[in-house]
Scaffold this active site. Structure first.
Site, PDB file in Angstrom:
ATOM      1  N   ARG A 188      10.150  -8.412   0.252  1.00  0.00           N
ATOM      2  CA  ARG A 188       9.709  -7.858  -0.977  1.00  0.00           C
ATOM      3  C   ARG A 188      10.782  -6.163  -1.026  1.00  0.00           C
ATOM      4  NH1 ARG A 188       5.299  -4.072   1.121  1.00  0.00           N
ATOM      5  NH2 ARG A 188       4.175  -3.708  -0.707  1.00  0.00           N
ATOM      6  N   TRP A 195      14.159   2.626   9.943  1.00  0.00           N
ATOM      7  CA  TRP A 195      14.354   2.658  10.974  1.00  0.00           C
ATOM      8  C   TRP A 195      15.189   1.405  11.534  1.00  0.00           C
ATOM      9  CZ3 TRP A 195       9.840   1.073  14.792  1.00  0.00           C
ATOM     10  CH2 TRP A 195       9.556   0.348  14.602  1.00  0.00           C
ATOM     11  N   ASN A 232      11.101   7.352   3.778  1.00  0.00           N
ATOM     12  CA  ASN A 232      10.789   6.070   4.137  1.00  0.00           C
ATOM     13  C   ASN A 232      12.381   4.995   4.052  1.00  0.00           C
ATOM     14  OD1 ASN A 232       7.300   4.739   4.430  1.00  0.00           O
ATOM     15  ND2 ASN A 232       9.318   3.199   4.777  1.00  0.00           N
ATOM     16  N   SER A 242       9.146  10.103   5.657  1.00  0.00           N
ATOM     17  CA  SER A 242      10.396   9.921   5.709  1.00  0.00           C
ATOM     18  C   SER A 242       9.665   8.485   7.601  1.00  0.00           C
ATOM     19  CB  SER A 242      10.701  10.730   7.300  1.00  0.00           C
ATOM     20  OG  SER A 242      12.082  10.394   7.452  1.00  0.00           O
ATOM     21  N   ARG A 306      -0.604   6.445  -1.667  1.00  0.00           N
ATOM     22  CA  ARG A 306       0.929   5.419  -2.042  1.00  0.00           C
ATOM     23  C   ARG A 306       1.284   5.582  -3.120  1.00  0.00           C
ATOM     24  NH1 ARG A 306       1.384   1.893   2.902  1.00  0.00           N
ATOM     25  NH2 ARG A 306      -0.993   1.521   1.762  1.00  0.00           N
ATOM     26  N   PRO A 307       1.798   5.420  -4.075  1.00  0.00           N
ATOM     27  CA  PRO A 307       2.672   4.806  -5.135  1.00  0.00           C
ATOM     28  C   PRO A 307       2.453   3.509  -5.384  1.00  0.00           C
ATOM     29  CG  PRO A 307       3.789   6.630  -5.180  1.00  0.00           C
ATOM     30  CD  PRO A 307       3.271   6.498  -4.449  1.00  0.00           C
ATOM     31  N   GLY A 340       6.300   3.510  10.570  1.00  0.00           N
ATOM     32  CA  GLY A 340       6.745   2.505  10.749  1.00  0.00           C
ATOM     33  C   GLY A 340       5.581   1.755  11.455  1.00  0.00           C
ATOM     34  N   ASP A 342       2.435   0.801  10.241  1.00  0.00           N
ATOM     35  CA  ASP A 342       0.736   0.487   8.739  1.00  0.00           C
ATOM     36  C   ASP A 342       0.913  -0.690   8.458  1.00  0.00           C
ATOM     37  OD1 ASP A 342       3.978   0.331   8.453  1.00  0.00           O
ATOM     38  OD2 ASP A 342       3.479   0.961   5.851  1.00  0.00           O
ATOM     39  N   GLU A 538       9.448 -10.867   9.777  1.00  0.00           N
ATOM     40  CA  GLU A 538       9.918  -9.555   9.502  1.00  0.00           C
ATOM     41  C   GLU A 538       9.050  -9.452  10.631  1.00  0.00           C
ATOM     42  OE1 GLU A 538       7.054  -6.183   6.778  1.00  0.00           O
ATOM     43  OE2 GLU A 538       6.594  -8.065   6.718  1.00  0.00           O
ATOM     44  N   GLU A 553      -1.752  -5.763   4.309  1.00  0.00           N
ATOM     45  CA  GLU A 553      -1.936  -5.910   2.469  1.00  0.00           C
ATOM     46  C   GLU A 553      -0.534  -6.442   2.372  1.00  0.00           C
ATOM     47  OE1 GLU A 553      -1.816  -0.866   2.198  1.00  0.00           O
ATOM     48  OE2 GLU A 553       0.621  -0.973   2.053  1.00  0.00           O
TER      49      GLU A 553
END
Length: 590
Positions: A188, A195, A232, A242, A306-307, A340, A342, A538, A553
């Site tokens: 995604r 980072w 970010n 960021s 956060r959008p 980073g 989250d 990931e 999420e």
């Protein structure tokens, strides 16, 4: 017992901070803690088109209608018409329903009529791509030689370039234009991330793609020059936050590989601007033994959810009693996203502990070990680079800043009784004595003054006491099974790299052997996953060899830029004698 930093204090004086959002509030306490709260701004950065992708009624209604399982889907779509026209048309639609939210099917129709698949990127082949990079010759095991070539090929499948139309018609896209090709993380994540790119750059250099690596770094320079922040990721909705500041270490990697001093001379002022962004916007002051120290925290004071995770954030905040507390929660969520990591129990503060859930998140009141180690290292690198180009005054200036940050890290974040660096809780004025992989960042950055022999003993003791070496699939990010993706049982490539490389830099036999053990386990987990699924993940599960991690999420993602980079790094270090076959001694830590 560790000596307390300062006495406890009441929180009543914090209540007003979010009620006066248009001015900077500086709070200095008798205890010696001083916290600055910059203005809370709308979700807007100059140059961004915010009424669709960043905030507003249209964004709220679409995201709360849950048209898509992933909230990021909508804010990555392209407008078919201008922002003003689409917003005006939606206002007209709402009027048909008494200025209230239209039914879900009407919202769906509106989105289909006015938006389309973003399709902002085109596949791109780096000019310096080589199907058989030189790293292959530095690896002995034939199976791993083949794997190097396959990982190198994955970089090619992840290579993208922004289409020219994004530059011509920026108002139709949430994507920010950058001039050069780059490597997307995967899944995604279809934009340039901050980072992640450090480990991607390292992998590119190990695969002989210095020209590509330079182009990726220049994309970050472009973002700084245009927006005065590295967001970010390269989307408008990321412009208010960021990510861990690793641009300067990226440039150091590139310079060590190429010795391109002219590149440094041309761009070092941009590196300064990136460093000063953090020093000017993310600092707190703490006093110990009558000495004032400045340290950084993650803090993103913009309004709203956060959008790209709008529904998730809004739902998390729904149970809070007033708008002020909701805004405070949104700021904490965005601040954790800036880290980073989250999300994680690392950012929870409940009754002075890391217990709780996302509603207990309070990122701005935690002084993180890793961020301050990164900034201390950035100052050291800037000093070194200025010395390289012959600017002695600047070299001295940044050496001084590195020294001050190191003193602060040792005074506030190092716990002598634990033999480890620990995050600091500004609410309860105490160290957060919990195992997180981020605790080891000062090893990686060299942010310590103890002898390497002593530090090696302390760190290995801490690792053994924590029993994190018992897992077959790597070192867990934390020991707390919260269901969040940056907690147990998940292990993440960048944190494995930070610990392994940090141990190696101690240069003691015990630290080197421990690093090797952890590197072997991580390599074998990644290799088994690739052999089973033909994919790089990931994140990985430390209890299930080769399996992806979970939680958080969004669904587990594949690709994957930093996963490839970390494995290539391990093979560069150990490739002459490491194999995919397990050593007899690798089942237990040192």
């Amino acid at each position: 017992m560790a000596e307390p930093l300062v006495t406890s204090w009441s929180h009543n004086c914090l209540d007003r901070l979010l009620s006066a959002p248009r001015e900077t509030v500086s709070l200095e306490l008798p205890s010696g803690v001083a916290i600055e709260y910059p203005p809370i701004t709308p979700y807007l950065n100059e140059g961004s088109y915010d009424n669709v992708y960043c905030h507003g009624v249209l964004l709220h209604d679409v995201q709360m209608a849950r048209l898509y399982p992933d909230s990021k889907t909508f804010v990555d779509m392209k407008l078919k018409y201008s922002e003003d026209e689409v917003v005006s048309k939606y206002d007209e639609l709402r009027k048909q329903f008494g200025d209230k939210t239209p039914p879900r099917e009407k919202i769906q129709e509106f989105v289909e009529e006015n938006f389309e698949n973003g399709d902002e990127l085109e596949e791109w082949t780096p000019s310096d791509f080589n199907p058989k990079p030189s790293l292959v010759d530095r690896v002995t095991d034939p199976l791993l030689k083949t794997w190097v070539e396959q990982l190198n090929q994955i970089f090619l499948t992840l290579s993208r370039k922004v289409k020219a139309d994004v530059k011509v018609n920026p108002g139709l896209y949430s994507l920010l234009y950058v001039p050069n090709g780059f490597i997307v993380p995967g899944g995604r994540f279809r934009e340039l991330y901050y980072w992640d790119t450090y480990w991607i750059i390292n992998g590119l250099l190990l695969c002989d793609m210095a020209t590509t690596a330079r182009g990726v770094i220049e994309n970050f320079f472009y973002l700084i020059r245009n927006y005065h922040i590295i967001p970010n990721g390269s989307r408008k909705y990321y412009l208010q936050r960021s990510q861990p500041p690793l641009l300067i270490p990226m440039v150091e990697l590139y310079y060590k590989f190429t010795k391109d001093l002219e590149f440094i001379k041309q761009n070092i002022e941009v590196l300064e601007e990136e460093f000063n962004f953090w020093m000017n916007n993310r600092m707190v002051r703490l006093k110990k033994n009558n000495v004032c120290h400045k340290l950084a925290r993650y803090y993103c004071p913009s309004s709203g959810p956060r959008p790209e995770s709008y529904w998730e954030d809004y739902s998390t905040a729904e149970g809070l009693p007033n708008e002020e507390q909701k805004e405070e929660l949104y700021i904490s969520l965005k601040s954790a996203a800036e880290s980073g990591l989250d999300f994680s129990t690392r950012w929870f503060i409940k009754d002075g502990t890391n217990n709780g859930n996302l509603s207990d998140i309070d990122t701005p009141h935690i002084v993180p070990v890793d961020l301050n180690a990164f900034l201390q290292n950035n100052a050291r690198i800037l000093s070194s680079l200025y010395a390289e180009i012959g600017n002695a005054a600047k070299a001295t200036h940044y050496k001084h800043r590195a020294t001050k940050l190191l003193q602060a890290i040792e005074a506030i974040l190092w716990r002598e009784d634990r033999g480890m660096w620990l995050d600091y809780d500004l609410k309860n004025l105490k160290s957060r004595d919990y195992f997180y992989m981020s605790n080891f960042a000062p090893l990686w950055t060299g942010s310590y003054t103890k002898s390497k022999e002593e530090l090696s003993k302390r760190v290995i003791t801490y690792l053994n006491d924590s029993k994190v070496g018992e897992y077959i699939g790597g070192i867990p990010t934390s020991l707390y099974a919260s269901g969040e993706q940056w907690d147990f049982p998940n292990a993440w490539p960048p944190l494995q790299s930070i610990l392994i490389e940090g141990l190696l830099r101690l240069q003691t036999p015990a630290a080197t052997e421990t690093a090797r053990l952890y590197a072997e386990r991580w390599l074998r987990s990644n290799y088994k996953g690739y052999m089973i699924f033909n994919k790089m993940f990931e994140k990985y599960d430390v209890e299930l060899l080769g399996q992806t991690g979970s939680g958080g999420e969004y669904e587990a993602q594949t690709g994957f830029g930093w996963s490839n980079g970390v494995i290539l790094q391990i093979l560069d270090i150990f490739g002459r004698d490491i194999t995919v076959h397990e050593r007899e001694s690798s089942s237990s830590p040192v």
